[in-house]
Design a protein around this motif. Sequence first.
Motif, PDB file in Angstrom:
ATOM      1  N   MET A   1     102.832 -73.375 -31.030  1.00  0.00           N
ATOM      2  CA  MET A   1     103.052 -73.855 -32.381  1.00  0.00           C
ATOM      3  C   MET A   1     101.687 -74.035 -33.049  1.00  0.00           C
ATOM      4  N   ASP A   2     101.493 -73.373 -34.179  1.00  0.00           N
ATOM      5  CA  ASP A   2     100.194 -73.489 -34.846  1.00  0.00           C
ATOM      6  C   ASP A   2     100.154 -74.745 -35.726  1.00  0.00           C
ATOM      7  N   ASP A   3      98.999 -75.000 -36.315  1.00  0.00           N
ATOM      8  CA  ASP A   3      98.801 -76.220 -37.098  1.00  0.00           C
ATOM      9  C   ASP A   3      99.745 -76.306 -38.295  1.00  0.00           C
ATOM     10  N   ASP A   4     100.024 -75.175 -38.949  1.00  0.00           N
ATOM     11  CA  ASP A   4     100.950 -75.178 -40.088  1.00  0.00           C
ATOM     12  C   ASP A   4     102.362 -75.552 -39.646  1.00  0.00           C
ATOM     13  N   ASP A   5     102.788 -75.011 -38.502  1.00  0.00           N
ATOM     14  CA  ASP A   5     104.110 -75.345 -37.962  1.00  0.00           C
ATOM     15  C   ASP A   5     104.192 -76.836 -37.619  1.00  0.00           C
ATOM     16  N   LYS A   6     103.140 -77.348 -37.002  1.00  0.00           N
ATOM     17  CA  LYS A   6     103.119 -78.767 -36.638  1.00  0.00           C
ATOM     18  C   LYS A   6     103.191 -79.651 -37.880  1.00  0.00           C
ATOM     19  N   LYS A   7     102.461 -79.276 -38.920  1.00  0.00           N
ATOM     20  CA  LYS A   7     102.505 -80.051 -40.162  1.00  0.00           C
ATOM     21  C   LYS A   7     103.906 -80.029 -40.758  1.00  0.00           C
ATOM     22  N   SER A   8     104.536 -78.878 -40.734  1.00  0.00           N
ATOM     23  CA  SER A   8     105.893 -78.750 -41.259  1.00  0.00           C
ATOM     24  C   SER A   8     106.866 -79.641 -40.488  1.00  0.00           C
ATOM     25  N   ARG A  59     104.707 -94.316 -33.372  1.00  0.00           N
ATOM     26  CA  ARG A  59     103.564 -95.193 -33.097  1.00  0.00           C
ATOM     27  C   ARG A  59     102.349 -94.440 -32.566  1.00  0.00           C
ATOM     28  N   LYS A  60     102.496 -93.151 -32.323  1.00  0.00           N
ATOM     29  CA  LYS A  60     101.373 -92.345 -31.845  1.00  0.00           C
ATOM     30  C   LYS A  60     100.517 -91.880 -33.009  1.00  0.00           C
ATOM     31  N   LYS A  61      99.266 -91.638 -32.698  1.00  0.00           N
ATOM     32  CA  LYS A  61      98.379 -90.977 -33.658  1.00  0.00           C
ATOM     33  C   LYS A  61      98.727 -89.500 -33.663  1.00  0.00           C
ATOM     34  N   GLN A  62      98.550 -88.865 -34.791  1.00  0.00           N
ATOM     35  CA  GLN A  62      98.898 -87.446 -34.948  1.00  0.00           C
ATOM     36  C   GLN A  62      98.285 -86.583 -33.852  1.00  0.00           C
ATOM     37  N   ASP A  68     106.165 -81.697 -26.344  1.00  0.00           N
ATOM     38  CA  ASP A  68     107.477 -82.331 -26.159  1.00  0.00           C
ATOM     39  C   ASP A  68     107.818 -83.242 -27.336  1.00  0.00           C
ATOM     40  N   ASP A  69     106.808 -83.934 -27.868  1.00  0.00           N
ATOM     41  CA  ASP A  69     107.040 -84.773 -29.048  1.00  0.00           C
ATOM     42  C   ASP A  69     107.494 -83.916 -30.227  1.00  0.00           C
ATOM     43  N   TYR A  70     106.818 -82.801 -30.435  1.00  0.00           N
ATOM     44  CA  TYR A  70     107.193 -81.915 -31.544  1.00  0.00           C
ATOM     45  C   TYR A  70     108.596 -81.353 -31.346  1.00  0.00           C
ATOM     46  N   ALA A  71     108.942 -81.023 -30.112  1.00  0.00           N
ATOM     47  CA  ALA A  71     110.290 -80.518 -29.835  1.00  0.00           C
ATOM     48  C   ALA A  71     111.333 -81.593 -30.145  1.00  0.00           C
TER      49      ALA A  71
END
Length: 112
Positions: A1-8, A59-62, A68-71
């Motif tokens: 997952m790239d940075d743009d996907d993560k931001k989305s 509560r996590k920092k970005q 797993d968090d993103y999933a």
Amino acid sequence: MDDDDKKSVRDDFAEAVNMAPAAIEKFLDSEDSKRVGQKDGGGESVGHASGRRIVEIKRKKQGDLTDDDYAHMKKVVGYVHRHLAQGGPKDDAEHSDWRYSLMNWGHDPLKD
């Protein structure tokens, strides 16, 4: 997952989860929270476990978010969108299992 996907994913998650971690925790301690949702063989529903995970993620920092968090964030967004699309009950949505299930997933449909 790239940075743009993560931001989305983060943006979608922030929109779907409209409850603060403390509010989610308070609700998860309620009987209404514990009695709704699908149980996977154990005593805790899938949504209740998700709510605990949502609190951890919020509560996590970005920079500390894992794959797993993103999933899980994507799973939460999907759940919230599907259940909102179903629509709530015509009467007494405030005290409905529909609302309580969504709140387990961090979304209060009655919140502005």
